[in-house]
Design a protein around this motif. Sequence first.
Motif, PDB file in Angstrom:
ATOM      1  N   VAL A 125       1.396   2.011  -3.379  1.00 33.60           N
ATOM      2  CA  VAL A 125       0.154   2.570  -3.996  1.00 33.60           C
ATOM      3  C   VAL A 125       0.260   3.913  -3.729  1.00 33.60           C
ATOM      4  O   VAL A 125       0.025   4.726  -4.620  1.00 33.60           O
ATOM      5  CB  VAL A 125      -0.882   1.734  -3.637  1.00 33.60           C
TER       6      VAL A 125
ATOM      7  N   MET B 212       0.788  -1.217  -0.007  1.00 31.74           N
ATOM      8  CA  MET B 212       0.143  -0.150   0.027  1.00 31.74           C
ATOM      9  C   MET B 212       0.725   1.295  -0.089  1.00 31.74           C
ATOM     10  O   MET B 212       0.625   2.411  -0.534  1.00 31.74           O
ATOM     11  CB  MET B 212      -1.044   0.050   1.214  1.00 31.74           C
TER      12      MET B 212
ATOM     13  N   VAL C  72      -8.842   0.637  -5.318  1.00 32.20           N
ATOM     14  CA  VAL C  72      -7.760   0.146  -4.840  1.00 32.20           C
ATOM     15  C   VAL C  72      -7.872  -1.398  -4.506  1.00 32.20           C
ATOM     16  O   VAL C  72      -8.737  -1.834  -3.805  1.00 32.20           O
ATOM     17  CB  VAL C  72      -7.086   0.790  -3.480  1.00 32.20           C
TER      18      VAL C  72
ATOM     19  N   PHE D   6      -5.616   1.643   3.670  1.00 36.10           N
ATOM     20  CA  PHE D   6      -6.609   2.216   2.689  1.00 36.10           C
ATOM     21  C   PHE D   6      -7.087   3.709   2.852  1.00 36.10           C
ATOM     22  O   PHE D   6      -6.954   4.474   2.339  1.00 36.10           O
ATOM     23  CB  PHE D   6      -7.714   1.197   2.285  1.00 36.10           C
TER      24      PHE D   6
END
Length: 352
Positions: free
Chosen positions: A154, A151, A168, A197
Motif C-alpha cells: 500500500v 501494508m 485503507v 497504518f
Amino acid sequence: MYAVKANPSADLLQILWDNGITHYDVASIAEVRLVARTLPQATLCFMHPVKAEEAIAEAYFTHGVRVFSLDSLEELSKVMRATKDATDLTLCVRLRVSSEHSKLSLASKFGAAPGETKELLFAARQAADALGICFHVGSQAMTPEAYAQAMERVRAAIVDAGVTVDVVDVGGGFPSSYPGMEPPPLERYFATIHRAFESLPISYSAELWAEPGRALCAEYSSIIVRVEKRRGDELYINDGAYGALFDAAHIGWRFPVTLLREPDSNARDMAFSFYGPTCDDMDHMAGPFMLPADIAAGDYIEIGMLGAYGSAMRTAFNGFGSDETVIVDDEPMVSLYLDDEAEAVPSNVVTL
C-alpha cells in the motif's frame, strides 16, 4: 464491516447488528438485497472487484450503496456508467498482495499488479469523492506478518501514484482456531495493522477499514451428524462434501469433533475419516477426525466451527440436506475470544 459471504444467515446478520456491526461487505446483488431487507439502516459496501453493470446500478439507485471496489480501469468505467457519473462515491482500488501466509490463497484472481496501480489510482482519484486502497491477504492468515507485508505494498502504491488516500481497507483473512491451525491472538494482528497504518503517507483524517468474515462467524454454529455405517476407520455420516463439510472435503479442512453419547465413551480416541451421504467417491473428508474407538452406527457426532462457510456452501445434491436448526446457548467448541476455562465444554453439549 462483516463479509456476508462467510455466512449469509439473516439471524446472524441481526445478531451482528445488535452487537454494533453497522457496515456489511456484500459481493453480489443478492447479498445487497438480503442485507438491505434484513437491516434497512445498514451501510453496504460492494467489495467484489468485478460486478455486473445492472447490479451496480441497482445497488446505487435502489439500495443506496456508495462504496465500490475495483481493480481495473474497465471496472472503473463500468461503475461510473452504471451510477451515471455519480459524485458521491467511495472507490476502493484493490491491490494484488501475497497470500503466502494464509491457508487459502486469494492472490491470483483479483487485484491490480504493481505496474497497473499508478494509472488506476490516479483515475479513481479523479472520479471518487473518497479514494480507498484495499487488499486481501487470503483466508485464514496464520501470522500478522501477512498484513505488515501488504501494508508495505500500500505504501509503495501511494508513493508511486502521489494521490491522497482517504480509506485503507485491510480486507479479510482474520483467522479462527481449528485443529492443527492455532493462530496467534487477534490482538497481535490489530497491533501490527495499526502500526503500519499510522506510518503510511496519508492524511490525518484517513479511515482504517477491515472486512472480517470467518473471525466473526466461525464460532456461530455446529452441525450434528449421525453415523450410518462404520467400515474400519471410515465413518459414513449424513452430511458431507455437498453440504456443510465442503471445506473438509475439498481443501482438507479439519474441524473439531466430539461424540454425543450418554454416558460418555471411555474408549481411547483414534483417527477416522468420513464419507458423506451422496453416491460420489469425492464425498470424502480425509480428516483425521479424532473420536472414541468404539463409535458405531447410530451414534451422533457434533462437528464444530462451521459458522464460517458451512451453511453458505450447502447444496441439496442427491436429495440430502439439513432440515432442522436448533438454537442453544452453550459456548462454541473452540474460541479465540474465550479463556481456557470458558472453553471447557462438556462432550454431551450440543451446539447448532
